[in-house]
Design a protein around this motif. Structure first.
Motif, mmCIF file in Angstrom:
data_model
loop_
_atom_site.group_PDB
_atom_site.id
_atom_site.type_symbol
_atom_site.label_atom_id
_atom_site.label_comp_id
_atom_site.label_asym_id
_atom_site.label_seq_id
_atom_site.Cartn_x
_atom_site.Cartn_y
_atom_site.Cartn_z
ATOM 1 N N CYS A 235 1.194 -1.582 0.085
ATOM 2 C CA CYS A 235 -0.207 -0.405 0.084
ATOM 3 C C CYS A 235 0.625 0.993 0.210
ATOM 4 C CB CYS A 235 -0.863 0.215 1.561
ATOM 5 S SG CYS A 235 -1.772 1.496 1.545
ATOM 6 N N GLU A 236 0.555 2.184 -1.197
ATOM 7 C CA GLU A 236 1.179 2.891 -1.268
ATOM 8 C C GLU A 236 0.957 4.408 -0.773
ATOM 9 O OE1 GLU A 236 2.554 6.920 -1.294
ATOM 10 O OE2 GLU A 236 3.944 4.955 -2.199
ATOM 11 N N LEU A 250 1.957 11.872 -1.994
ATOM 12 C CA LEU A 250 1.718 10.578 -2.567
ATOM 13 C C LEU A 250 2.719 10.582 -4.487
ATOM 14 C CD1 LEU A 250 0.544 7.958 -2.881
ATOM 15 C CD2 LEU A 250 -1.259 9.401 -4.825
ATOM 16 N N ILE A 252 3.176 8.384 -6.724
ATOM 17 C CA ILE A 252 2.372 7.989 -7.505
ATOM 18 C C ILE A 252 3.315 7.063 -8.784
ATOM 19 C CG2 ILE A 252 2.402 9.502 -9.495
ATOM 20 C CD1 ILE A 252 -0.684 7.510 -8.615
ATOM 21 N N VAL A 255 4.169 3.344 -8.380
ATOM 22 C CA VAL A 255 3.352 2.016 -8.821
ATOM 23 C C VAL A 255 3.902 1.284 -10.081
ATOM 24 C CG1 VAL A 255 0.913 1.053 -9.901
ATOM 25 C CG2 VAL A 255 1.007 2.215 -7.991
ATOM 26 N N VAL A 268 -3.259 1.911 -3.688
ATOM 27 C CA VAL A 268 -2.980 3.490 -3.025
ATOM 28 C C VAL A 268 -3.869 4.306 -2.241
ATOM 29 C CG1 VAL A 268 -2.796 5.550 -4.002
ATOM 30 C CG2 VAL A 268 -1.454 3.601 -5.021
ATOM 31 N N PRO A 270 -5.394 7.929 -1.381
ATOM 32 C CA PRO A 270 -4.586 8.748 -1.587
ATOM 33 C C PRO A 270 -5.567 9.427 -0.032
ATOM 34 C CG PRO A 270 -7.281 7.559 -2.543
ATOM 35 C CD PRO A 270 -6.563 7.108 -1.842
ATOM 36 N N SER A 284 -7.381 9.551 -6.431
ATOM 37 C CA SER A 284 -7.508 7.891 -7.072
ATOM 38 C C SER A 284 -7.113 7.969 -8.283
ATOM 39 C CB SER A 284 -9.560 8.117 -6.472
ATOM 40 O OG SER A 284 -9.041 8.658 -4.744
ATOM 41 N N ALA A 287 -4.715 7.003 -9.774
ATOM 42 C CA ALA A 287 -3.706 5.612 -9.185
ATOM 43 C C ALA A 287 -4.312 4.689 -10.212
ATOM 44 C CB ALA A 287 -4.208 5.748 -8.192
ATOM 45 N N ALA A 292 -2.419 0.901 -10.328
ATOM 46 C CA ALA A 292 -3.215 0.230 -9.355
ATOM 47 C C ALA A 292 -4.231 -0.163 -8.928
ATOM 48 C CB ALA A 292 -3.656 1.162 -7.826
ATOM 49 N N LEU A 295 -7.879 0.816 -4.164
ATOM 50 C CA LEU A 295 -7.636 2.128 -3.240
ATOM 51 C C LEU A 295 -8.613 1.959 -1.503
ATOM 52 C CD1 LEU A 295 -9.512 4.571 -5.746
ATOM 53 C CD2 LEU A 295 -7.194 4.394 -5.505
#
Length: 337
Positions: A235-236, A250, A252, A255, A268, A270, A284, A287, A292, A295
């Motif tokens: 999970c980023e 974030l 991005i 990913v 992800v 957010p 989102s 992502a 991704a 979420l």
């Protein structure tokens, strides 16, 4: 080291290769794909090299893995990992949304949030029963009482549930109630906790540390996997940078970088990345666009009264509007939601 078998190998010869590896005190991890069968070798591989494994029947070739993480490595397993949580699939062509409050505050609050999460299309309810907070005087969670509320919410809505654990003691309690264990950013390199999580029979979602590199993150996942639990989700959630406009930054780009390095599913968050509810929708969408697998979004029935992270939480109406807005993006990305 990875041993690649020939396309038309015999099962007897495959078994012989594995027997040779284990006979040298090494560990063999078998990965069968549609077109390729691999055997990952973990341990002091010099012992095996002395046997010249390429000469074993039906061995095609040997691939040396230079990265310190092995089981999480895409070279080790070429096809994406799909984790099935009692019918909810994470990874592959699937797109999942985890939604719920930062902290479980009460029975009524959690049930109301669970109903809002389900109405918005979420498949998994998130909720913190154990909360690591910057200040020791902040709300720390309801612990086992919160876990019981989570289980009740699952019973009422059918949603799968995920909660964060902060210690081995919390892990021992949580495995009796939840479907997925979360290890948060502050504990990403709590190696003893990672090892314990590797010994349970439940998926583990590992959040990226506040200032962790991607390789450090994947090595943390390796701690879990090396203990036997290969159902790991990454999970980023944003990393700490000099920028103060958002709570975190974030990453991005993490990913696609992860896609090139690992077969594990990627979620992800957010909400924690931005800390601002107005930014959750565009982040989102980004992502989804970048690939991704899902979420994690904070939802609360009354964000202005939340005991933690109210500024980044969506209410029921805003969450439903977000998921409705995201559906065409998810479909365009070729994902099932």
């Amino acid at each position: 080291m990875i041993i690649v078998m020939k396309p038309k190998f015999s099962e007897d010869n495959l078994g012989n290769v594995i027997k040779t590896i284990e006979g040298l005190g090494l560990t063999a991890h078998l990965s069968r794909g549609e077109n390729t069968t691999l055997i990952g070798v973990v341990g002091d591989k010099r012992k095996l090299l002395e046997k010249n494994p390429e000469l074993l029947p039906d061995v095609d070739r040997i691939i040396q893995v230079s990265e310190t993480y092995k089981l999480a490595n895409k070279k080790f397993k070429t096809e994406p990992t799909v984790i099935d949580v009692d019918g909810v699939k994470i990874g592959g062509d699937n797109f999942v949304i985890m939604a719920g409050p930062c902290a479980v505050e009460s029975h009524d609050q959690l049930i109301a949030t669970a109903e809002a999460a389900k109405a918005g299309g979420a498949q998994i309810l998130r909720g913190g029963a154990y909360k690591p907070r910057t200040s020791p005087y902040s709300f720390q969670g309801l612990e086992v009482e919160g876990l019981k509320y989570m289980a009740e919410a699952r019973e009422a809505t059918g949603l799968k549930i995920i909660t964060e654990v902060t210690s081995e003691h919390a892990l021992e309690a949580a495995v009796n109630y939840v479907d997925i264990i979360q290890i948060g950013a502050r504990n990403m390199q709590n190696f003893e906790l990672l090892k314990e999580a590797g010994r349970i029979n439940k998926p583990v979602m590992l959040k990226r540390g506040l200032a962790a590199t991607i390789d450090e993150w994947l090595n943390a996942a390796e701690y879990i996997m090396s203990e036997g639990n290969e159902d790991v989700i990454l999970c980023e959630r944003g990393i700490r940078t000099f920028e103060t406009s958002t709570r975190n930054t974030l990453d991005i780009s993490a990913v696609p970088v992860l896609r090139s390095k690992t077969h594990l599913p990627i979620i992800v968050d957010p909400s924690h990345a931005s800390g601002v509810r107005a930014y959750i929708s565009p982040l989102s969408k980004a992502a989804v666009a970048v690939g991704a697998d899902g979420l994690m979004i904070e939802v609360h029935p009354c964000p202005e009264k939340a005991l933690s992270d109210g500024a980044q939480s969506l209410n029921a109406e805003d969450f439903k509007a977000l998921t409705d807005e995201l559906r065409p993006f998810i479909e365009l990305a070729g994902r099932k939601f």
